[in-house]
Design an enzyme around this catalytic site. Sequence first.
Site: not given
Length: 377
Positions: A50, A105
């Site tokens: 992330d 991401e």
Amino acid sequence: MNYFRGGEAGYHKLWDSRCLNYSHWEVQRYLLSNLRYWIEEFQFDGFRFDGVTSMLYHHHGIDVGFSGAYHEYFGPQADVEAAVYLMMANEMVHKVLPDAITIAEDVSGMPGLCRPVTEGGLGFDYRLNMAIPDTWIRLLKHVRDEHWEMMEIVNALCNRRYTEKTVAYAESHDQALVGDKTIAMWLFDAEMYTNMSTLNEATPVIDRGMSLHKMIRTITMALGGEAWLNFMGNEFGHPEWLDFPREGNGWSHQHCRRQWSLVDTEHMRYCQLNAWDKAMMELDDKYSFTTSPVQWVTHIDQENQVRPAQHPGTRQQQTQPSVLRRVRVVATQRNNTNMPCICQWPDEWSGTALLSTKWPSGTMHIGNKLAQSGPSV
């Protein structure tokens, strides 16, 4: 030893969180041992990293736009220590478990993010194409269907670095959580609670919603990347968001689940949306178009809102072993009362899948199998 960077560099002003000092030996040991622990103890076979954009740059991507020019990625703004950690993490994960998958991401489009460490890349297997769900939601919120720009949609679906694999998805995890709205919620609004039964005639809102929900997923899967991601429940247009127990909702479990009974109830249109998802998976199982390294958007017709494209299939015909099948997807929008559908002409177009308003609604042809998807496609 402090695990975090000192001074202003140790804080992320938008997230109200601390920033690790990736150059410290103990920070590296802590992070790498965590990855190995989840693989060995819990048999995890993949990781989604992330906020990679925040790691790659000292400015964390805050108030920065990326055009794709190399000077935006390589310079004093690049966080070399964080990049080296990501290289070590990917190298270790793939040595411990060669079949593991790592996904980044990243909104910046960092070159080499999904190339092997041996080539100087960061070693990820895939990056998330976060621009796709942002595009769909913006169009649904602010632009009438008939004014959707085909070139804009093509750019969102196809704007990725060659030889770096991308995960396509039509809606993000944020949209499934309380406070935001899924594609189904934007399309059906309040009628998803009252008019989703096939025992009643579909209203114009339901007709439009069923058509666009299927069309958006199909064209995104066909052109958006080399892998497809769906968040649980979105494949059948789940009518509620997820809200985990927290102080703000009195620690309630009411919305901490998915209503799978909607899929099992045959007279509900949720069942039809789920059947469409199954048919999409079967189409890719047969022709493997998502993993094809080559695709062509062969025509863009803004006036008629048609967008054909071709993927060379990676699996061979059983009857013609020397000929590769092609899967062609043509997407259009709703035109008057006609609804988009997907059909196939295996003889004339060698495995063509066509999404268009020009063909009979309610059917999806995959090879010799006919999948009924309801009166509204």
